[in-house]
Design an enzyme around this catalytic site. Structure first.
Site, PDB file in Angstrom:
ATOM      1  N   GLY A  21       0.818  -1.226   0.000  1.00 43.21           N
ATOM      2  CA  GLY A  21       0.000   0.000   0.000  1.00 43.21           C
ATOM      3  C   GLY A  21       0.841   1.260   0.000  1.00 43.21           C
ATOM      4  O   GLY A  21       0.539   2.227  -0.706  1.00 43.21           O
ATOM      5  N   CYS A  22       1.901   1.254   0.767  1.00 40.10           N
ATOM      6  CA  CYS A  22       2.764   2.437   0.860  1.00 40.10           C
ATOM      7  C   CYS A  22       3.519   2.664  -0.448  1.00 40.10           C
ATOM      8  O   CYS A  22       3.741   3.800  -0.858  1.00 40.10           O
ATOM      9  CB  CYS A  22       3.728   2.305   2.038  1.00 40.10           C
ATOM     10  SG  CYS A  22       2.859   2.261   3.622  1.00 40.10           S
TER      11      CYS A  22
END
EC number: 1.11.1.24
Length: 159
Positions: A46-47
């Site tokens: 996600g990051c």
């Protein structure tokens, strides 16, 4: 723990970036709008998606006189690897002691797979050239964060 309020001055900070250089929020006052985005951990799916989206709209952000500062509790060395691997074109700042995350109210109790732990709640703060907090974004997908941010910038600074 209190979250800064829209309209107030954003809490100032100085942290080391991925190259070990000190970056201070006040350095941009009077010159640039600043996106301060908190993310939990470098090099996680996600990051990475979120960071690459911001990387890819760098030119659009520059047109809006806006720079990006990404903050996480990762050490400088890990940020350097993440930045290099993803060819990021903005500063990642190391908040290992999570003091700035606490100032911004994003260091919170999280639950994941039955475990409870303290960590960064993914949140983005938009700060204008005077250092005032314009918007707080915390309801978005990592895949369209950059689009939401550009729309927010456009609506926040309409003449």
């Amino acid at each position: 723990m209190t979250t800064p309020k829209v309209g107030n001055l954003a809490p100032v900070f100085s942290l080391l970036n991925q190259n070990g250089e000190k970056v201070s929020l006040k350095d941009f006052r009077g010159a640039k709008n600043v996106v301060v985005y908190f993310y939990p951990k470098a090099s996680t799916p996600g990051c990475t998606t979120q960071a690459c989206g911001l990387r890819d709209v760098h030119a659009e952000l520059e047109q809006r006189e806006t720079i990006v500062l990404g903050l996480s509790p990762d050490p400088v060395e890990k940020l350097k690897k993440f930045s290099d691997k993803q060819s990021l074109n903005f500063d990642l700042l190391s908040d290992e002691e999570h003091l700035i995350a606490e100032k911004y109210g994003v260091w919170q109790l999280k639950k994941f797979m039955g475990r409870e732990f303290m960590g960064v709640v993914r949140t983005t703060f938009l700060i204008d050239k005077e250092g005032r907090l314009i918007t707080i974004l915390n309801k978005f997908k990592t895949s369209n964060h950059h689009e939401v941010l550009l729309q927010t910038l456009d609506s926040s600074f309409e003449e």
